[in-house]
Design a protein around this motif. Sequence first.
Motif, PDB file in Angstrom:
ATOM      1  N   THR A 174      40.772  27.599  32.865  1.00  0.00           N
ATOM      2  CA  THR A 174      39.807  28.707  32.799  1.00  0.00           C
ATOM      3  C   THR A 174      40.507  30.057  32.844  1.00  0.00           C
ATOM      4  N   LEU A 175      41.696  30.109  33.418  1.00  0.00           N
ATOM      5  CA  LEU A 175      42.455  31.357  33.510  1.00  0.00           C
ATOM      6  C   LEU A 175      43.442  31.513  32.357  1.00  0.00           C
ATOM      7  N   SER A 176      43.496  30.511  31.459  1.00  0.00           N
ATOM      8  CA  SER A 176      44.469  30.491  30.353  1.00  0.00           C
ATOM      9  C   SER A 176      45.900  30.528  30.868  1.00  0.00           C
ATOM     10  N   ILE A 177      46.122  29.853  32.006  1.00  0.00           N
ATOM     11  CA  ILE A 177      47.463  29.675  32.560  1.00  0.00           C
ATOM     12  C   ILE A 177      47.904  28.247  32.237  1.00  0.00           C
ATOM     13  N   ASN A 178      49.106  28.094  31.763  1.00  0.00           N
ATOM     14  CA  ASN A 178      49.592  26.776  31.352  1.00  0.00           C
ATOM     15  C   ASN A 178      50.389  26.109  32.465  1.00  0.00           C
ATOM     16  N   ILE A 179      50.308  24.800  32.504  1.00  0.00           N
ATOM     17  CA  ILE A 179      51.092  24.014  33.458  1.00  0.00           C
ATOM     18  C   ILE A 179      52.419  23.661  32.807  1.00  0.00           C
ATOM     19  N   GLY A 180      53.506  23.934  33.508  1.00  0.00           N
ATOM     20  CA  GLY A 180      54.829  23.590  33.018  1.00  0.00           C
ATOM     21  C   GLY A 180      55.246  22.213  33.497  1.00  0.00           C
ATOM     22  N   SER A 181      56.231  22.169  34.362  1.00  0.00           N
ATOM     23  CA  SER A 181      56.705  20.889  34.907  1.00  0.00           C
ATOM     24  C   SER A 181      55.782  20.416  36.019  1.00  0.00           C
ATOM     25  N   ILE A 182      55.634  19.107  36.120  1.00  0.00           N
ATOM     26  CA  ILE A 182      54.922  18.482  37.239  1.00  0.00           C
ATOM     27  C   ILE A 182      55.928  17.578  37.944  1.00  0.00           C
ATOM     28  N   VAL A 183      56.286  17.949  39.160  1.00  0.00           N
ATOM     29  CA  VAL A 183      57.334  17.249  39.899  1.00  0.00           C
ATOM     30  C   VAL A 183      56.697  16.458  41.034  1.00  0.00           C
ATOM     31  N   ALA A 184      56.974  15.150  41.075  1.00  0.00           N
ATOM     32  CA  ALA A 184      56.437  14.296  42.136  1.00  0.00           C
ATOM     33  C   ALA A 184      57.332  14.387  43.366  1.00  0.00           C
ATOM     34  N   MET A 185      56.722  14.695  44.503  1.00  0.00           N
ATOM     35  CA  MET A 185      57.449  14.768  45.781  1.00  0.00           C
ATOM     36  C   MET A 185      57.323  13.415  46.475  1.00  0.00           C
ATOM     37  N   GLY A 186      58.094  12.453  46.008  1.00  0.00           N
ATOM     38  CA  GLY A 186      58.003  11.098  46.550  1.00  0.00           C
ATOM     39  C   GLY A 186      57.246  10.199  45.591  1.00  0.00           C
ATOM     40  N   PRO A 187      57.190   8.892  45.917  1.00  0.00           N
ATOM     41  CA  PRO A 187      56.512   7.930  45.035  1.00  0.00           C
ATOM     42  C   PRO A 187      55.007   8.187  44.968  1.00  0.00           C
ATOM     43  N   ILE A 188      54.451   8.200  43.755  1.00  0.00           N
ATOM     44  CA  ILE A 188      53.028   8.434  43.530  1.00  0.00           C
ATOM     45  C   ILE A 188      52.520   7.378  42.558  1.00  0.00           C
TER      46      ILE A 188
END
Length: 275
Positions: A206-220
């Motif tokens: 809604t803000l027209s902000i893009n998601i870059g990297s998604i980093v998992a902090m531990g097993p998911i």
Amino acid sequence: MGIIHKYITSKPLWVNMLAGLGIIVILVLLFFASLSWLTGYGKNEKVPAVTGQNAMAAQKILEDRGFDVVIQDSVYIDTVAKQAVIRQSPEADAMVKHGRTIYLTINRTIPPQVEMPNLAGFSVKSAEMYLQSLGLKMGEISYKPDIARNAVLEQLFNGTTIKPGTRIPIGSVISFVLGSGMGGGEMDVPNIVGMTLEEARNYLSTLSINIGSIVAMGPIKDSAGSFVVRQMPDVLTDSIGTDGLRIPNKMRQGQVIDLYIGTTAPPKDTATVAH
């Protein structure tokens, strides 16, 4: 037989030789006279034009004129009627022997399929040329704020995102979402720490902000149910303003936020603390 033998032997030799030579000449003349009838020599026919006509109708026209017909090949052109004759050999108006075989190339009924390429990151011109090389067409172009100006962000088929490798018919129309560059006005960096990943996606969209990297902090196991535990850039800078409070970070539409996710939601008070 005795009478014929007696008649021949009663004549001088030279008479018999002349008679034999005459018979040979007559046979040769008869052979050449019948040759054109046997081979159809001299009976030429003009090939009718059947390009563009339905294959069945074209075959009947040719066969009614005494030609044999062979469907030699098929291609696909989306602007031509299905089963229409694309090419004929010999070509129209050629003078050929009666009974000659005419070879036809027709348009396919079902278009062949190709794999959709991954055009993300391509310039719009390069993406269009790539589509054309595969027999695909470029459809509508829309924009959304992104730092990659005029680069392909999304590729759409029938209004939905199409994954690379998906098989689609030749002639299909592919639409693109392109980056429009960063938005003009600055905004405070949104605080998405504590949201689920799905909530963060929707809110940033809604803000027209893009998601870059998604980093998992531990097993998911299930990223859809994970929580944002950290973001970059942070909500606040390390600088202190005249009011004694940390100065908010600023960003524009089209810029990118990197997300760090975990299985447990962080404490509420960490949402406004710079990391």
